[in-house]
Enzyme design. Structure first.
Site, PDB file in Angstrom:
ATOM      1  N   GLY A 122       0.869  -1.174   0.000  1.00  0.00           N
ATOM      2  CA  GLY A 122       0.000   0.000   0.000  1.00  0.00           C
ATOM      3  C   GLY A 122       0.907   1.225   0.000  1.00  0.00           C
ATOM      4  O   GLY A 122       2.052   1.178  -0.462  1.00  0.00           O
TER       5      GLY A 122
ATOM      6  N   GLU B 135     -17.915  11.665   0.524  1.00  0.00           N
ATOM      7  CA  GLU B 135     -17.686  11.551  -0.919  1.00  0.00           C
ATOM      8  C   GLU B 135     -18.649  10.549  -1.559  1.00  0.00           C
ATOM      9  O   GLU B 135     -19.185  10.788  -2.639  1.00  0.00           O
ATOM     10  CB  GLU B 135     -16.213  11.189  -1.166  1.00  0.00           C
ATOM     11  CG  GLU B 135     -15.325  12.379  -0.835  1.00  0.00           C
ATOM     12  CD  GLU B 135     -13.823  12.111  -0.844  1.00  0.00           C
ATOM     13  OE1 GLU B 135     -13.066  13.088  -0.775  1.00  0.00           O
ATOM     14  OE2 GLU B 135     -13.409  10.946  -0.910  1.00  0.00           O
TER      15      GLU B 135
END
Ligand SMILES: Cc1cc2nc3c(=O)[nH]c(=O)nc-3n(C[C@H](O)[C@H](O)[C@H](O)COP(=O)(O)OP(=O)(O)OC[C@H]3O[C@@H](n4cnc5c(N)ncnc54)[C@H](O)[C@@H]3O)c2cc1C
Length: 441
Positions: A16, A174
């Site tokens: 990641g 969002e």
């Protein structure tokens, strides 16, 4: 037969933000690195909600790990899942039974969803962390409209046309804003029996305001922008139950109530990777309430200088001279900075030099609301700079495109956004596996 290398073996678990940056920082180091990930791609999580809402396709926000490190000769990329770390034998055990020996270990396995002890909610309210999660949410959102089109009973149809996002952090804000955009702008005109614009989108947040990490004025502005888009924002509303047909809510004041909804998204809780607890048992390290490992100032585990823990899995503190050490938030810039710090400290150790404490540089927070509004809280040397609306959206857009990995991804994302912006369309709407979302769950 090749001779075994005498160079130190470094195993990095997770590619990641933290793992990627640590491996990159060891580019010229005289070490042999094994980079292990259970997926074959590095994922740009901040744009995952765009895949979940059909705005972007998966390859736009994910890059193959093997390709990213094709030119870094000291890296071997392995696809596999670490299930156990044996600090005494210095080995990482994989799900398929293999074991990887290490001299130095960097654990960057990130976080997962937390349902606050109600794992049974996961089946009805998927969270957003991986590409598979994003595909599942996209499938549920789009198929809910399809099911509503076929439904004759008004009450049941209303259930299919009620979308609930639980959690008012950046991801929840969002998601909710974009779901409202889909209902109001993308789908109208495509259905004959329902009006997609009549769909309800609710954002349910347990605390008194959305975007808790931001200053109060920006939280209020974000809530107002969401309402303008048609999102019903319910703060101070604690979710007490979730099932296949809806959720139970306990408001701060008044009686508990129920919301009938067939499409619920979980954006409320985060827990560190289970590797944290496993590693704590093996090393005697402590974990905090979120399951993150408490690390030393230089990001190593107490008593185990050969193991560094970084990113969302670390309960790290920022060490600024003359100030109290401060907790580091679970955001991508922090994971990247920890990756660089852990790599630098590994090199210090190899050279028998003292390690340095981690210092987090906070550049601020931002979130987007729908297709042309956002809120930005920038940390500058002169203090905080707040702005919102269209300039904040533009800032958010270019910041995210800039930080995407790979030139191709940047071009694809900019192109997809530009076309979506002008046409209101969302092209990544192909779903497979039609059942069971459209059957009567
Ligand atoms: C939907 C969403 C939106 C976000 N938006 C923002 C944002 O706008 N701005 C921001 O700054 N931050 C954002 N974040 C937070 C940010 O993405 C994280 O803080 C960051 O990804 C942490 O980096 P990491 O390296 O610790 O973990 P990750 O980036 O999560 O990487 C962990 C890696 O480890 C691998 N892995 C996990 N377990 C194992 C195992 N057992 N074996 C092998 N591999 C394993 C995973 O496959 C993954 O590749 C968001 C997060 C999410 C989920």
């Amino acid at each position: 037969m090749p001779l075994a290398s005498l160079r130190p073996r470094v195993v990095v678990i997770g590619c990641g933000f933290g793992g990627l940056e640590a491996v990159r920082a060891l580019h010229d180091a005289p070490v042999d690195i094994v980079l292990l990930d259970r997926t074959n791609h590095h994922l740009f999580q901040p744009l995952l909600y765009q895949v979940a809402t059909a705005g972007l396709s998966a390859p736009a926000i994910a890059a193959p790990v093997r390709h990213l490190f094709r030119r870094q000769g000291n890296v071997t990329t392995l696809l596999g899942e670490a299930t156990r770390i044996d600090p005494a034998a210095r080995q990482v055990h994989l799900k398929d039974g293999a074991a990887l020996p290490y001299d130095h270990l960097v654990v960057a396995a990130g976080a997962t969803h937390s349902y606050f002890g109600h794992d049974e909610w996961a089946a009805h309210a998927p969270g957003l962390k991986t590409l598979d999660d994003a595909f599942e949410i996209r499938r549920r959102v789009l198929l809910a409209f399809e099911a509503a089109e076929k439904e004759d009973d008004p009450a049941r149809r209303a259930g299919w046309l009620t979308f609930v996002v639980i959690g008012g952090g950046p991801t929840g804000v969002e998601m909710a804003g974009t779901m409202a955009e889909i209902a109001r702008h993308t789908l109208p005109g495509e259905f004959r029996r329902i009006d997609p614009a009549a769909a309800k989108v609710l954002l349910v947040e347990g605390s008194p305001r959305v975007l808790q990490a931001m200053p109060e004025d920006l939280s209020a502005r974000a809530a107002a922008l969401l309402e303008k888009l048609g999102v019903e924002v319910r703060t101070g509303a604690r979710v007490t139950g979730i099932d296949a047909r809806g959720l139970e809510v306990q408001p701060a004041q008044g009686e508990p109530y129920r919301i009938e909804s067939r499409c619920i998204v979980w954006a409320a809780g985060v827990a560190a990777s289970p590797l944290g607890h496993q590693l704590a048992e093996g090393t005697g390290a402590t974990v905090d309430r979120a399951g993150r490992l408490v690390v030393e100032p230089d990001l190593s585990l107490p008593g185990h200088p050969e193991i560094s823990v970084i990113g969302d899995l670390a309960a790290a503190r920022s060490h600024v001279p003359g100030r109290e050490p401060a907790p580091v938030p679970g955001v991508s810039p922090a994971a990247k900075q920890m990756g660089r710090c852990a790599a630098a400290n590994l090199l210090q150790r190899l050279a028998s030099r003292p390690t340095r404490p981690f210092r987090y540089r906070d550049y601020g927070n931002l979130a987007t609301i729908g297709r042309n509004a956002g809120v930005v809280d920038l940390t500058t040397p002169l203090g905080h700079l707040h702005f919102s609306g269209y300039p904040a959206w533009l800032f958010w857009l270019f910041a995210h495109v800039y930080f995407l990995i790979g030139f191709r991804n940047r071009v694809v994302v900019l192109f997809d956004w530009a076309t979506a912006y002008w046409s209101h369309n969302r092209y990544a709407r192909v779903v497979t596996a039609i059942e069971p979302a459209t059957v009567d769950r």
